[in-house]
Write a protein that holds these residues in place. Sequence first.
Motif, PDB file in Angstrom:
ATOM      1  N   GLN A   2     -14.413   9.383  13.527  1.00 54.32           N
ATOM      2  CA  GLN A   2     -14.642   9.892  12.190  1.00 54.32           C
ATOM      3  C   GLN A   2     -13.422   9.647  11.302  1.00 54.32           C
ATOM      4  O   GLN A   2     -12.277   9.588  11.775  1.00 54.32           O
ATOM      5  CB  GLN A   2     -14.959  11.383  12.236  1.00 54.32           C
ATOM      6  N   ILE A   3     -13.698   9.544  10.004  1.00 53.72           N
ATOM      7  CA  ILE A   3     -12.629   9.230   9.046  1.00 53.72           C
ATOM      8  C   ILE A   3     -11.561  10.313   9.043  1.00 53.72           C
ATOM      9  O   ILE A   3     -10.369  10.025   8.915  1.00 53.72           O
ATOM     10  CB  ILE A   3     -13.227   9.049   7.639  1.00 53.72           C
ATOM     11  N   ARG A   4     -11.975  11.568   9.204  1.00 56.74           N
ATOM     12  CA  ARG A   4     -10.986  12.658   9.163  1.00 56.74           C
ATOM     13  C   ARG A   4      -9.939  12.489  10.263  1.00 56.74           C
ATOM     14  O   ARG A   4      -8.750  12.756  10.059  1.00 56.74           O
ATOM     15  CB  ARG A   4     -11.696  14.004   9.280  1.00 56.74           C
ATOM     16  N   TYR A   5     -10.386  12.041  11.455  1.00 56.63           N
ATOM     17  CA  TYR A   5      -9.444  11.836  12.551  1.00 56.63           C
ATOM     18  C   TYR A   5      -8.584  10.597  12.314  1.00 56.63           C
ATOM     19  O   TYR A   5      -7.399  10.577  12.671  1.00 56.63           O
ATOM     20  CB  TYR A   5     -10.199  11.731  13.870  1.00 56.63           C
ATOM     21  N   LYS A   6      -9.165   9.567  11.724  1.00 52.81           N
ATOM     22  CA  LYS A   6      -8.379   8.386  11.372  1.00 52.81           C
ATOM     23  C   LYS A   6      -7.281   8.747  10.379  1.00 52.81           C
ATOM     24  O   LYS A   6      -6.121   8.333  10.526  1.00 52.81           O
ATOM     25  CB  LYS A   6      -9.278   7.308  10.785  1.00 52.81           C
ATOM     26  N   ILE A   7      -7.653   9.515   9.359  1.00 50.86           N
ATOM     27  CA  ILE A   7      -6.656   9.945   8.361  1.00 50.86           C
ATOM     28  C   ILE A   7      -5.572  10.786   9.017  1.00 50.86           C
ATOM     29  O   ILE A   7      -4.371  10.609   8.751  1.00 50.86           O
ATOM     30  CB  ILE A   7      -7.347  10.719   7.228  1.00 50.86           C
ATOM     31  N   ILE A   9      -4.598  10.801  12.172  1.00 54.50           N
ATOM     32  CA  ILE A   9      -3.753   9.958  13.029  1.00 54.50           C
ATOM     33  C   ILE A   9      -2.784   9.133  12.195  1.00 54.50           C
ATOM     34  O   ILE A   9      -1.578   9.045  12.496  1.00 54.50           O
ATOM     35  CB  ILE A   9      -4.638   9.052  13.907  1.00 54.50           C
ATOM     36  N   GLN A  10      -3.293   8.514  11.131  1.00 52.36           N
ATOM     37  CA  GLN A  10      -2.430   7.699  10.270  1.00 52.36           C
ATOM     38  C   GLN A  10      -1.333   8.556   9.632  1.00 52.36           C
ATOM     39  O   GLN A  10      -0.162   8.160   9.577  1.00 52.36           O
ATOM     40  CB  GLN A  10      -3.268   7.013   9.194  1.00 52.36           C
ATOM     41  N   PHE A  11      -1.719   9.748   9.149  1.00 55.55           N
ATOM     42  CA  PHE A  11      -0.743  10.653   8.543  1.00 55.55           C
ATOM     43  C   PHE A  11       0.291  11.094   9.565  1.00 55.55           C
ATOM     44  O   PHE A  11       1.498  11.167   9.263  1.00 55.55           O
ATOM     45  CB  PHE A  11      -1.480  11.862   7.957  1.00 55.55           C
ATOM     46  N   THR A  12      -0.161  11.370  10.798  1.00 58.55           N
ATOM     47  CA  THR A  12       0.757  11.784  11.862  1.00 58.55           C
ATOM     48  C   THR A  12       1.737  10.673  12.203  1.00 58.55           C
ATOM     49  O   THR A  12       2.932  10.926  12.422  1.00 58.55           O
ATOM     50  CB  THR A  12      -0.045  12.187  13.114  1.00 58.55           C
ATOM     51  N   ILE A  13       1.245   9.445  12.282  1.00 59.68           N
ATOM     52  CA  ILE A  13       2.133   8.307  12.583  1.00 59.68           C
ATOM     53  C   ILE A  13       3.204   8.174  11.507  1.00 59.68           C
ATOM     54  O   ILE A  13       4.391   7.965  11.806  1.00 59.68           O
ATOM     55  CB  ILE A  13       1.304   7.008  12.708  1.00 59.68           C
ATOM     56  N   ILE A  14       2.795   8.309  10.243  1.00 57.26           N
ATOM     57  CA  ILE A  14       3.763   8.205   9.137  1.00 57.26           C
ATOM     58  C   ILE A  14       4.814   9.300   9.242  1.00 57.26           C
ATOM     59  O   ILE A  14       6.024   9.047   9.138  1.00 57.26           O
ATOM     60  CB  ILE A  14       3.024   8.274   7.788  1.00 57.26           C
ATOM     61  N   VAL A  15       4.349  10.546   9.461  1.00 52.38           N
ATOM     62  CA  VAL A  15       5.292  11.669   9.564  1.00 52.38           C
ATOM     63  C   VAL A  15       6.197  11.498  10.786  1.00 52.38           C
ATOM     64  O   VAL A  15       7.408  11.770  10.723  1.00 52.38           O
ATOM     65  CB  VAL A  15       4.519  13.003   9.628  1.00 52.38           C
ATOM     66  N   ALA A  16       5.633  11.025  11.914  1.00 49.54           N
ATOM     67  CA  ALA A  16       6.427  10.826  13.127  1.00 49.54           C
ATOM     68  C   ALA A  16       7.522   9.791  12.892  1.00 49.54           C
ATOM     69  O   ALA A  16       8.668   9.970  13.332  1.00 49.54           O
ATOM     70  CB  ALA A  16       5.518  10.396  14.279  1.00 49.54           C
ATOM     71  N   ILE A  17       7.177   8.713  12.206  1.00 53.08           N
ATOM     72  CA  ILE A  17       8.184   7.682  11.900  1.00 53.08           C
ATOM     73  C   ILE A  17       9.279   8.260  11.020  1.00 53.08           C
ATOM     74  O   ILE A  17      10.479   8.024  11.241  1.00 53.08           O
ATOM     75  CB  ILE A  17       7.504   6.476  11.230  1.00 53.08           C
ATOM     76  N   ILE A 170      -0.517  16.985  13.121  1.00 46.78           N
ATOM     77  CA  ILE A 170      -1.871  16.673  13.607  1.00 46.78           C
ATOM     78  C   ILE A 170      -2.850  17.757  13.174  1.00 46.78           C
ATOM     79  O   ILE A 170      -3.923  17.474  12.626  1.00 46.78           O
ATOM     80  CB  ILE A 170      -1.877  16.518  15.136  1.00 46.78           C
ATOM     81  N   VAL A 171      -2.464  19.019  13.403  1.00 47.84           N
ATOM     82  CA  VAL A 171      -3.357  20.135  13.062  1.00 47.84           C
ATOM     83  C   VAL A 171      -3.601  20.187  11.558  1.00 47.84           C
ATOM     84  O   VAL A 171      -4.752  20.259  11.089  1.00 47.84           O
ATOM     85  CB  VAL A 171      -2.764  21.469  13.561  1.00 47.84           C
ATOM     86  N   LEU A 172      -2.503  20.131  10.773  1.00 48.70           N
ATOM     87  CA  LEU A 172      -2.657  20.191   9.314  1.00 48.70           C
ATOM     88  C   LEU A 172      -3.361  18.958   8.776  1.00 48.70           C
ATOM     89  O   LEU A 172      -4.130  19.037   7.814  1.00 48.70           O
ATOM     90  CB  LEU A 172      -1.279  20.346   8.660  1.00 48.70           C
ATOM     91  N   GLY A 173      -3.103  17.790   9.406  1.00 45.68           N
ATOM     92  CA  GLY A 173      -3.753  16.556   8.966  1.00 45.68           C
ATOM     93  C   GLY A 173      -5.260  16.645   9.115  1.00 45.68           C
ATOM     94  O   GLY A 173      -6.011  16.268   8.207  1.00 45.68           O
ATOM     95  N   ILE A 174      -5.711  17.140  10.282  1.00 48.49           N
ATOM     96  CA  ILE A 174      -7.161  17.289  10.502  1.00 48.49           C
ATOM     97  C   ILE A 174      -7.740  18.306   9.513  1.00 48.49           C
ATOM     98  O   ILE A 174      -8.811  18.092   8.929  1.00 48.49           O
ATOM     99  CB  ILE A 174      -7.433  17.722  11.947  1.00 48.49           C
ATOM    100  N   PHE A 175      -7.004  19.398   9.294  1.00 49.49           N
ATOM    101  CA  PHE A 175      -7.500  20.437   8.384  1.00 49.49           C
ATOM    102  C   PHE A 175      -7.636  19.911   6.957  1.00 49.49           C
ATOM    103  O   PHE A 175      -8.698  20.032   6.331  1.00 49.49           O
ATOM    104  CB  PHE A 175      -6.552  21.646   8.421  1.00 49.49           C
ATOM    105  N   PHE A 176      -6.546  19.314   6.444  1.00 45.01           N
ATOM    106  CA  PHE A 176      -6.583  18.842   5.055  1.00 45.01           C
ATOM    107  C   PHE A 176      -7.517  17.647   4.888  1.00 45.01           C
ATOM    108  O   PHE A 176      -8.149  17.494   3.835  1.00 45.01           O
ATOM    109  CB  PHE A 176      -5.174  18.502   4.573  1.00 45.01           C
TER     110      PHE A 176
END
Length: 455
Positions: A2-7, A9-17, A170-176
């Motif tokens: 689903q798009i929400r999980y893709k978003i 994951i992408q947001f998490t990768i950016i924040v992790a970097i 991850i949690v906030l990314g899925i929520f937002f």
Amino acid sequence: MQIRYKIAIQFTIIVAIILLIFSAIVYLRAENQQQKNFYDRLQARSNTTARLLVDVQEFTPRLLKLIDRNSSLRLADEEVFVFNFKNELLYSNVEHQANYISNSLLEKIRQEGKVTFNSDERHVVGVLFAGKFDRFVVVASATDKIGIAQKENLIKTLTIGLISGILITIVLGIFFASQALKPIQSINEEISRITAHNLKKRLDEGNGKDEIAELSVNFNDMLQRLEMAFLQQKQFVSQASHELRTPLAALKTEVQVGLEEEHSMEEYQQMLRNILNDTERLIQLSNGLLQLAKTIDEGEKFVFEVLRTEEILLNAQKAVQNSHQHYKIIFGFEMIPEEDNLTLINGNEVLLENLFVNLLENACKYSSNQQANILLSFDKKYCIIKIKDKGIGISTSDLPYIFNPFYRARNTNNIKGFGIGLSVAKHIIELHNGIIQVKSKLNLGTEFIVKIPHC
């Protein structure tokens, strides 16, 4: 996925970097500052030892070593060596010789004034010390156990912060992402309820400002076009069926009459003439329907090229007069072009000839003198073609509907026709990004104005 999980994951990768880069910068700056501070402490210890040994006569090496061992400022595993200009050891606070000290190192210190490096886990600093009567080389080293412990604590802290930050992201990314995509989910639910039977239903356009609202607006516009297309299709099928029913019923009647009883040769010939007329009517109607469908459904398949307007009009005039020799068509220029390119247009020759043939045939057919006039002019944007007649005209109440398929004005019931030609003409003009206008008065005549853009 689903798009929400893709978003998320992408947001998490950016924040992790970002967190990794931030942690690396913090660690490197802390390590550099720690090493600098420790080297400064080593240099201060070496300078203090050399000054006490060289400049203060009361301090002997044995006394200095005793003080150094009991000093609260002593560093972990601290070693201090003092050498004279002959590289002879004058003082050492330990009993052994350090394996990291060599004559080449001492010469390097004399040349550069200060040298720092690491030997295994030890930090080493060598400085050139100028006494009252001579210059000495002082080499000091120690292990930064406190700094190592601080670095380990810093690594643990940064690791915990990084992992915690990633989990929270991850949690906030899925929520937002879920909150942001909630309007799209609502749109999907509304779309799933729209079928061919309820095309009048429209989506909620929200605040009308953001991208979701724009999507809803565009989808509603598409639904509007689909609804119109379905309505036109239903009308087309209904009207075509109605128009086809009449000649087919007439054909069936003629055949039934011919089979029921014997007839004379003249009666059979008359029946065959009636069948021929009905067949010709069917052929004309079928050709008209095919032409209308072709202009609607295959508009993008036509090849466009640069054409000269007067040549198209003359070809259309010739085609009409060949088919109806009693029709009279007069061609002329309302305005003489000063440049050749003023009458050039970009279009499909077959479609445009068909357009003007339809208009000219209508003009002649609905005029008692069966005459039509063509006037060609132009302005800065368009080539303008006017087709005039002095026929029966069109009433004000009929004018808004004359371009609808199968629509015929009320004063044309006694004249053969199917009401397809003007609908075809309108679609051809739309394919050429042109304009068609009508001026008409009952019993005085009609004027069609066609405007097609210059090349």
